[in-house]
Motif scaffolding. Structure first.
Motif, short mmCIF file in Angstrom:
data_model
loop_
_atom_site.label_atom_id
_atom_site.label_comp_id
_atom_site.label_asym_id
_atom_site.label_seq_id
_atom_site.Cartn_x
_atom_site.Cartn_y
_atom_site.Cartn_z
N ASP A 126 0.92 -1.22 0.05
CA ASP A 126 0.13 -0.15 -0.05
C ASP A 126 0.87 1.28 -0.10
O ASP A 126 2.03 1.16 0.46
CB ASP A 126 -0.99 -0.11 1.35
N ASP A 127 0.30 2.15 -0.78
CA ASP A 127 1.13 3.48 -0.63
C ASP A 127 1.24 3.95 0.70
O ASP A 127 2.39 4.71 1.08
CB ASP A 127 0.31 4.61 -1.33
N GLU A 128 0.57 3.93 1.55
CA GLU A 128 0.68 4.30 2.91
C GLU A 128 1.66 3.65 3.49
O GLU A 128 2.60 4.28 4.74
CB GLU A 128 -0.66 4.21 3.87
N PHE A 129 1.54 2.28 3.55
CA PHE A 129 2.91 1.60 3.96
C PHE A 129 4.33 2.02 3.53
O PHE A 129 4.95 2.11 4.34
CB PHE A 129 2.82 0.07 3.71
N ALA A 130 4.33 2.32 2.20
CA ALA A 130 5.68 2.79 1.75
C ALA A 130 5.94 4.27 2.10
O ALA A 130 7.15 4.48 1.91
CB ALA A 130 5.42 2.72 -0.11
N ALA A 131 4.93 4.96 2.36
CA ALA A 131 5.25 6.31 2.63
C ALA A 131 5.86 6.63 3.99
O ALA A 131 6.44 7.78 4.29
CB ALA A 131 4.18 7.15 2.37
N VAL A 132 5.48 5.78 4.94
CA VAL A 132 5.94 6.20 6.31
C VAL A 132 7.13 4.84 6.68
O VAL A 132 7.16 3.77 6.20
CB VAL A 132 4.86 6.11 7.40
N HIS A 133 7.97 5.54 7.66
CA HIS A 133 9.10 4.57 7.78
C HIS A 133 8.89 4.54 9.50
O HIS A 133 8.61 5.17 10.23
CB HIS A 133 10.28 4.91 7.68
N ASP A 134 9.62 3.24 10.09
CA ASP A 134 9.66 3.17 11.42
C ASP A 134 8.70 3.24 12.29
O ASP A 134 8.43 4.07 13.38
CB ASP A 134 10.77 4.24 12.05
N THR A 135 7.51 2.38 11.84
CA THR A 135 6.09 2.61 12.20
C THR A 135 5.75 1.42 13.21
O THR A 135 4.90 1.32 13.80
CB THR A 135 5.12 2.87 11.24
N VAL A 136 6.73 0.27 13.10
CA VAL A 136 6.58 -0.77 13.94
C VAL A 136 7.73 -1.01 14.70
O VAL A 136 8.78 -0.98 14.36
CB VAL A 136 6.32 -1.87 12.90
N VAL A 137 7.54 -1.35 15.97
CA VAL A 137 8.52 -1.56 16.88
C VAL A 137 8.38 -3.26 16.65
O VAL A 137 7.54 -3.77 17.23
CB VAL A 137 8.25 -1.20 18.35
N HIS A 138 9.42 -3.98 16.38
CA HIS A 138 9.49 -5.28 16.13
C HIS A 138 9.41 -6.19 17.59
O HIS A 138 10.14 -5.74 18.64
CB HIS A 138 10.73 -5.94 15.30
N GLY A 139 8.75 -7.12 18.00
CA GLY A 139 8.54 -7.77 19.23
C GLY A 139 9.92 -8.80 19.49
O GLY A 139 10.43 -8.83 18.44
N PRO A 140 9.73 -9.18 20.46
CA PRO A 140 10.90 -10.15 20.91
C PRO A 140 11.05 -11.27 19.98
O PRO A 140 12.32 -11.42 19.78
CB PRO A 140 10.43 -10.53 22.11
N VAL A 141 10.08 -11.82 19.64
CA VAL A 141 10.13 -12.81 18.62
C VAL A 141 10.89 -12.52 17.52
O VAL A 141 12.05 -13.33 16.82
CB VAL A 141 8.97 -13.86 18.25
N GLU A 142 10.42 -11.56 16.71
CA GLU A 142 11.05 -10.99 15.52
C GLU A 142 12.39 -10.78 15.69
O GLU A 142 13.21 -10.78 15.00
CB GLU A 142 10.14 -9.88 15.03
N TRP A 143 12.92 -9.96 16.68
CA TRP A 143 14.09 -9.36 17.16
C TRP A 143 15.17 -10.37 17.29
O TRP A 143 15.98 -10.75 16.50
CB TRP A 143 14.08 -8.64 18.36
N LEU A 144 14.68 -11.44 18.03
CA LEU A 144 15.64 -12.50 18.38
C LEU A 144 15.74 -13.42 17.26
O LEU A 144 16.82 -13.86 16.79
CB LEU A 144 15.10 -13.37 19.51
N ILE A 145 14.75 -13.91 16.41
CA ILE A 145 14.85 -14.94 15.24
C ILE A 145 15.55 -14.17 14.06
O ILE A 145 16.34 -14.88 13.52
CB ILE A 145 13.48 -15.51 15.09
#
Length: 438
Positions: free
Chosen positions: A297-316
């Motif tokens: 989506d254009d809205e996804f492409a337009a903004v950055h650093d909008t999700v803090v990755h959870g512990p599982v995403e970070w560690l894996i």
């Protein structure tokens, strides 16, 4: 450090959201494609056809007979220990699978659907039932959301978790009906009433779990009377309950909004973005189409650093990027301990509402746990690309290894101070805002 191109960094964001981190080599391999083409191909692959999935087969969980009323304390202790051991094996298996798969999108979506249909081993102390639910989330998570939702309504682990087996014509239990309406399919305040909750509970009566652990409908416990749910009257059962709820226009918007919050941004997007996700979801309730629409989506492409990755995403993500071995049981047990301490151990969501998101993962205590865990992991990691680079090139090298296209001035200054120590450099890099968010 030299920055990567805007296209490279956009590709990195798509891969990080659709998986568990991404290395520079993985980003290079994909960036020549349009994101929509990559996602279409990834989402149509079979999750069990992946070489990494085949290399991490699901353990076989033998049925453990519950101790009888007159069992001794020692027998009960052994029973609980066996249950705990099987649950630990299940968690270790999934962590290994997440780390091993070559195409991680199916494992990422399985984790997101696990959060959506949150079910916890704290109450459901049955590894076989939780494993079966996990397999359903994976197999059905890119198809018709209606099929997935019905599978969860009649899933043994879910029935145990939300007291569905206690729901009978003589003694209705509203728990499963309420949570399905409020959290799984429609959303609080979206047009249902307490009467709908009660009528829904009647429609869901009669489900039991047989001796082999399979959910079955016992017609003698099911309420055969006429019910009225959300304005629809009939002799309703679980299938009709599911179809009626998902048939409400608010349902598609709720499901798309909740998935956007997990994939797109920690805060709700503008309404047109949800409209586009709903259009992709469509009358066939196409979960894969909805996911692809969010990530392109254009809205996804337009903004950055909008999700803090959870512990599982970070560690894996760290394990995958740095090729940390996962063959030692004791090491995997330590990783599970890290995730438990960070508050996101798979199969143990804190409530039926799932795990928190956003800034909840950024506490001072969590930062210290991450730093300690990273310093231990890098001892087993492959840092050859970073250590073989000239000291002046190591910020670029660690960024490429972790899929980071540019460092902020502040991060670059901190990293430059430790560039002569590749292990310390990597430890700090995986704890920067650039790696913790996307």
């Amino acid at each position: 450090m030299g920055s990567q191109s805007a296209q490279w960094m956009h590709t990195a964001r798509v891969l990080r959201r659709a998986g568990f981190g991404a290395t520079g080599a993985e980003i290079d391999a994909v960036r020549a494609q349009q994101p929509a083409d990559y996602l279409r191909s990834a989402l149509t692959t079979g999750p069990d056809d992946d070489a990494g999935a085949r290399a991490t087969p699901l353990p076989v969980f033998a049925g453990i007979a519950a101790p009888g009323k007159n069992a001794t304390p020692e027998v009960r202790r052994r029973y609980n220990a066996e249950r705990n051991n099987e649950l630990a094996m299940l968690t270790a298996w999934w962590l290994r699978r997440m780390a091993a798969v070559q195409q991680p999108i199916h494992e990422k979506l399985t984790l997101l659907w696990h959060n959506h249909f949150a079910t916890s081993a704290v109450k459901v102390r049955d590894a076989a039932a939780l494993a079966a639910q996990n397999q359903k989330l994976r197999a059905l998570g890119t198809g018709d959301f209606g099929a997935l939702a019905y599978a969860m309504l009649t899933d043994a682990a879910m029935l145990k978790w939300l007291d569905g087996t206690s729901n009978s014509a003589k003694a209705p239990n509203e728990n499963l009906s309420r949570e399905f309406l409020e959290l799984f399919a429609l959303g609080h305040g979206n047009g249902y009433t307490e009467t709908d909750v009660r009528e829904g509970a009647r429609a869901l009566t009669g489900w039991t779990i047989d001796g082999s652990g399979v959910a079955t409908l016992n017609s003698r416990r099911h309420d055969l009377g006429t019910k009225t749910l959300l304005g629809v009257t009939g002799s309703l059962g679980a299938r009709e309950f599911c179809d009626i709820v998902l048939g409400r226009p608010e349902s598609a918007r709720y499901v798309a909004g909740r998935m956007w919050q997990q994939l797109g941004s920690d805060t709700p997007p503008p309404q047109p973005a949800i409209d586009r996700a709903v259009a992709a979801y469509g009358p066939n309730r196409d979960a894969a189409g909805m996911v692809a629409a969010i990530l392109t989506d254009d809205e996804f492409a337009a903004v950055h650093d909008t999700v803090v990755h959870g512990p599982v995403e970070w560690l894996i993500g760290m394990v995958r990027a740095l090729a940390v071995p996962m063959d030692n049981d004791a090491d995997v047990k330590k990783l599970a301990g890290v995730l438990r301490n960070l508050g996101q151990l798979p199969f143990y969501p804190p409530s039926v509402g799932g795990w928190p998101h956003g800034q909840a993962w950024m506490s001072t205590a969590a930062a210290q746990i991450r730093l300690t865990a990273a310093s231990e992991l890098v001892k087993k990691a492959d840092l050859s690309r970073i250590s073989s680079a000239a000291p002046g090139d190591r910020l670029d090298a660690v960024g490429y290894q972790l899929g980071i296209g540019a460092w902020s001035d502040r991060s670059a200054a901190v990293l430059a101070a430790v560039r002569n120590d590749p292990a310390r450099l990597t430890t700090i890099a995986v704890n920067t805002p650039e790696y913790l968010t996307s």
